[in-house]
Write a protein that holds these residues in place. Structure first.
Motif: not given
Length: 280
Positions: A5-12, A221-224, A237-249
């Motif tokens: 396991y690994e821990i991923r921290y949140a990014a602003h 695609f991600m980001g604001e 493979q998987a990707v994390l999508s923060p609450e502020w990010s779009i999530h499309s592909a």
């Protein structure tokens, strides 16, 4: 048997817009989920979701309570959603055993009990993809198939996004605390998902892409919405999508993906949409 396991921290978002490709991949992309007779996990600080994969071949793999949980069992304070994307297998939850075939799902509610994964045939091992979020109540475990799903047919071949959204581990099908999961299958000739793009500040999301040929790729695609970024991804493979990010592909071939959400709102339709022409 091994658990990694690994821990991923949140990014602003103000920081993330300055990440280069390597750093974007390090913080948001989960490249390896399935290793023979191992359990892989990423503990994300986005709504404390855990994204993981278990591939039992010759061994029965326990879902261990990793150290950050500080709990006697993995499910002591957590609920779990599991999809099998491999050969037939079983998930044992306490005294219950659930058989899962290809694209079948299982919801595990909170509770102090052992959970383990096994394959029916080591020549065709099961591949269990799972998401887990914190839980405030105990709900019954339940197997869910596509026949149980709430299905939304969306898009068209003309816009390259004809797809079936199979809402399976959602509150229209069974009770959960905050976890919501489903599976979107793109039709042959379609490559775009989740357009128009949206965000939902009430919850985060994880996408897991599969059924993509080994010589093809998906561009996530991600980001604001006004500051987008992209990640090239391979099959499984998987990707994390923060609450502020779009999530499309968009991909070079049609594919299937499993989406999982955690947060304060269980309403699938609670989304803030952006016109395609607004994206930058």
């Amino acid at each position: 048997m091994k658990t990694n396991y690994e821990i991923r921290y949140a990014a602003h978002p103000d920081d993330a817009r300055h990440y280069d490709t390597a750093r974007l991949r390090r913080h948001f992309l989960i490249e390896t989920l399935f290793v023979k007779d191992e359990v892989q996990m990423v503990y994300s600080m986005y709504d404390r979701m855990i994204v993981g994969g278990a591939m039992p071949v010759y061994e029965v793999l326990p879902l261990e309570a990793i150290d950050p949980l500080k709990a006697p069992h993995f499910t002591t304070r957590r609920e779990v959603g599991i999809y099998n994307i491999g050969g037939r297998g079983t998930v044992r939850v306490g005294g219950e055993t659930f058989e899962l075939g290809f694209k079948e799902a299982l919801y595990i509610g909170r509770g102090d009990r052992e959970v383990s994964f096994a394959s029916a045939d080591p020549q065709q091992p099961a591949k269990f993809y799972f998401n887990s979020t914190t839980a405030h109540a105990e709900y019954p475990c339940r197997k869910v198939t596509k026949q149980d799903a709430v299905v939304a047919h969306m898009g068209s071949l003309e816009t390259s996004n004809e797809r079936n959204i199979n809402k399976m581990l959602v509150n229209q099908v069974l009770p959960t605390c905050q976890l919501q999961m489903g599976m979107t299958e793109l039709a042959t000739g379609s490559v775009w998902n989740t357009m128009p793009a949206h965000t939902h500040s009430r919850r985060m999301e994880a996408y897991f892409y599969f059924e993509l040929p080994a010589d093809q790729a998906v561009c996530h695609f991600m980001g604001e919405p006004q500051e987008t970024r992209h990640l090239w991804m391979a099959n499984e493979q998987a990707v994390l999508s923060p609450e502020w990010s779009i999530h499309s592909a968009a991909a070079t071939h049609n594919y299937t993906f499993i989406w999982g959400m955690g947060g304060e709102n269980l309403d699938y339709g609670d989304q803030d949409f952006y016109d395609i022409r607004e994206l930058k």
